[in-house]
Enzyme design. Structure first.
Site, PDB file in Angstrom:
ATOM      1  N   ASP A   1     -49.397 -10.193  -3.266  1.00  0.00           N
ATOM      2  CA  ASP A   1     -48.114  -9.885  -3.895  1.00  0.00           C
ATOM      3  C   ASP A   1     -48.296  -9.041  -5.156  1.00  0.00           C
ATOM      4  O   ASP A   1     -49.372  -9.007  -5.760  1.00  0.00           O
ATOM      5  CB  ASP A   1     -47.410 -11.192  -4.252  1.00  0.00           C
ATOM      6  CG  ASP A   1     -45.895 -11.068  -4.225  1.00  0.00           C
ATOM      7  OD1 ASP A   1     -45.384  -9.936  -4.209  1.00  0.00           O
ATOM      8  OD2 ASP A   1     -45.221 -12.114  -4.235  1.00  0.00           O
TER       9      ASP A   1
ATOM     10  N   GLU B   1     -34.765 -13.100   0.202  1.00  0.00           N
ATOM     11  CA  GLU B   1     -34.952 -13.639  -1.143  1.00  0.00           C
ATOM     12  C   GLU B   1     -33.810 -13.243  -2.077  1.00  0.00           C
ATOM     13  O   GLU B   1     -33.478 -13.969  -3.009  1.00  0.00           O
ATOM     14  CB  GLU B   1     -36.285 -13.177  -1.730  1.00  0.00           C
ATOM     15  CG  GLU B   1     -36.371 -11.678  -1.965  1.00  0.00           C
ATOM     16  CD  GLU B   1     -37.689 -11.255  -2.603  1.00  0.00           C
ATOM     17  OE1 GLU B   1     -38.623 -12.073  -2.635  1.00  0.00           O
ATOM     18  OE2 GLU B   1     -37.793 -10.096  -3.043  1.00  0.00           O
TER      19      GLU B   1
END
Length: 659
Positions: free
Chosen positions: A412, A467
């Site tokens: 990430d 998200e």
């Protein structure tokens, strides 16, 4: 000297007309057609190199200049041809996984060698056209800039994934009625789509085979669309989220320093008059470098249970839950859920270790025992990590992750696509492959075919995904009916679907922290598992929420993440999509609509004739009941046609066994 050179290959006639002597005193032009003859490329070599493209005699790219500026040379300026040759290639690609077991790889190619130690390759496929620079220079070279113009004639509508920085690919789409309305200096990530409403033609600008070079944006500059690249980072510091992201503070005056004997990325133009073709256009994958991995038996796509989106909350479960209770017992609960429902993986997200040092594991979590227990139940475990932390000691950190027994990693916060960051993608993929670790890239730039070269890359984020339902209204059905036609052309996308708390346009509100909901119906969410490309599909919602709907879990357990055959039955960009995908002896059907209620016809003629099958069908309960759905088992044959009523933000799914 004046002569014509004619090469006949199959049913295609290529004509290259040469005039004048060496030194290009008069222009030279070449034409190249796609195998089906519908797309045509014209290249003119004069003081500069220009190209133009037509689709069925409609110009889709007017004459546009291309060049590459090195320190001591401009490739494409005063271009002096050494030789030009054309050929047809006929072949097939057998992806390790994807949405087709076999891809036709037929194309026509024009390769022009120039004095000055460089060449330009042009390729024409039925799906689109592409070109790339190739250099044959012994020394390291510095690329100051590249010029890639895309002169679109007329007034196409533009669906612009606009960004004001070089750090974000999770953007909503902004629609402009025509390019003239885009303010000068605005840029978009690629792929970018241009639409001609009168003819129905769509033109997509993209790139493929990106190595050791910055990613391409589309910039509105002085009234025209052109390529843009971030300059090489001169100074970086830790900053942004939690001070663990590499942030560029100063940039140099060049975009890349690289080796001189190389091919540069393909600049890709996809053009089609049929929206359906965009949903299964794999040109970017075809143009990418083939796999560099000899042993791929350990690479296994699949679905993953996941705790982050719903804040690890398990309402009504017998154990404490929530983000403060991410411990051994909680993750064992997720392991059991995954095993019971035939999900191949568990994704353990941020919090299992220190963000700055992976070796500092959360003392509440015995991650080794969770992974051992998962393995005993045929469930693999992915572990999240920060890219900058990983890159501090790539080999050592990956050795540690492998020693824990991880099946893969979620990397990430790369948040860049300058040359340095693009190098990280390949370095991580290559080093992970040496340890039989799969990779899911997040906080990353869009894919450009690297997943073909390193098939252990099983997904990319680079999409405004589920998200965002925690924070804003941008992940909505209108958005969901754009990304399969645009972003998905680049490659797979980790949208993280599967919400079981479903809201209408009027009732939706973002929730964070806590248990979020999503916009659109439950069947709309289920359809994402068919329509979206996601070799690693992370199910976003809580196990206890899925357990409320046994027939939904039946579908989620059955639907695979990769397929052997894909058929696009009906589609319109931004409005709806209806697809059927086969995996071995099972067909899976998905339908989605935007915020408009509509009815689609599902024609089962793709089924083998002469036999009756049982289809498990899930449809919306209506626009007023986003969480509701109807389930039925019905008999169908290849002659069957049924109406699918899709609610506002709705969908439908079905699956059936051919045996």
């Amino acid at each position: 000297m004046n002569f014509k050179y004619i090469l006949l290959t199959g049913s295609l006639l290529f004509l290259a007309i040469f005039h004048g002597k060496a030194g290009n005193t008069t222009p030279k032009s070449y034409t190249l057609a796609s195998p089906n003859g519908q797309l045509r490329l014209r290249v003119v070599i004069d003081d500069s190199i220009t190209y133009s493209i037509s689709l069925k005699d409609q110009t889709v790219i007017a004459p546009s200049v291309i060049s590459m500026t090195l320190e001591n040379q401009v490739l494409g300026k005063s271009a002096n041809i050494r030789k030009a040759r054309q050929h047809t290639f006929r072949g097939r690609i057998k992806p390790l996984y994807g949405k087709e077991a076999v891809l036709d790889n037929t194309f026509n190619e024009l390769l022009i060698d120039f004095r000055g130690h460089y060449a330009v390759a042009f390729r024409a496929y039925n799906e689109g056209l592409a070109y790339r620079f190739i250099t044959h220079i012994a020394d390291t070279i510095k690329v100051l800039t590249e010029r890639a113009d895309f002169n679109l004639p007329g007034v196409p509508q533009v669906i612009f994934p606009e960004t004001d920085n070089f750090t974000s690919w999770e953007v909503p789409y902004k629609t402009y009625a025509e390019p003239a309305l885009i303010p000068d200096g605005k840029k978009a990530i690629t792929p970018t789509l241009f639409s001609y409403p009168e003819s129905g033609v769509k033109v997509v600008i993209a790139e493929s085979d990106l190595f050791d070079y910055p990613g391409m944006y589309v910039l509105k500059d002085n009234g025209k669309m052109t390529g843009l690249w971030s300059r090489y980072p001169l100074r970086t510091v830790m900053g942004s989220w939690g001070d663990f992201v590499s942030v560029v503070k100063d940039r140099s005056d060049f975009i890349a320093r690289t080796y001189g004997e190389r091919s540069f990325p393909w600049r890709v133009i996809i053009a089609s008059g049929d929206d359906k073709t965009l949903l299964n256009n794999q040109l970017i994958y075809k143009l990418a470098t083939p796999s560099k991995l000899s042993n791929t038996s350990w690479i296994k796509p699949g679905k993953a249970a996941w705790e982050w989106w719903h804040d690890a909350l398990l309402p009504g479960a017998a154990i404490p839950s929530g983000m403060a209770n991410r411990n051994t017992a909680l993750y064992n609960y997720y392991v059991d859920f995954a095993a019971e429902n035939h999900f191949e993986y568990l994704m353990i997200d941020a919090g299992w270790s220190d963000n700055y040092n992976l070796l500092k594991v959360n003392p509440k979590l015995d991650v080794r025992s969770v992974i051992r227990r998962a393995a005993s139940k045929q469930v693999g475990v992915f572990l999240w990590c920060v890219a900058s932390t990983l890159m501090k000691d790539l080999e050592g950190q990956l050795d540690f992750l492998k020693s824990l027994g991880a099946a893969g990693i979620k990397v990430d916060f790369i948040d860049r696509d300058d040359q340095q960051a693009i190098q990280w993608f390949e370095q991580i993929a290559r080093a992970a492959a040496k340890r039989n670790l799969m990779v899911n890239f997040h906080g990353c730039s869009k894919p450009t075919g690297l997943q073909r070269t390193y098939p252990n890359i099983v997904n990319y984020e680079a999409v405004r995904g589920a998200e965002c339902s925690k924070w804003d209204y941008s992940a909505n059905p209108d958005h969901h009916l754009l990304i399969p036609f645009i972003r998905m052309l680049a490659g797979p996308m980790d949208y993280t679907p599967g919400s079981m708390r479903n809201s209408s346009r009027k009732t939706f509100k973002p929730v964070d922290p806590g248990l979020p909901s999503t916009q659109g119906t439950k069947c709309h969410e289920l359809a994402m598992f068919v329509i979206f490309d996601q070799p690693l599909a992370m199910l976003c919602d809580s196990p206890v929420e899925y357990q409320k709907y046994p027939d939904v879990l039946k579908f989620l357990s059955a639907v695979p993440t990769v397929f052997d055959e894909t058929k696009v039955l009906d589609a319109r960009v931004g409005a709806y999509a209806l697809m059927a995908k086969r995996y071995r002896n099972k067909w899976f059907i998905g339908a989605m609509t935007n915020w408009d209620e509509r009815t689609l016809q599902l024609d089962f003629s793709f089924l083998p004739a002469g036999k009756t099958y049982v289809a498990n069908l899930y449809t919306d309960a209506g626009s007023a009941n986003a969480s509701g759905y109807h389930y039925q088992a019905m008999e169908v044959t290849s002659q069957t046609k049924i109406k699918l009523p899709l609610a506002k933000g709705g969908g439908a799914v079905a699956y059936l066994n051919l045996e």
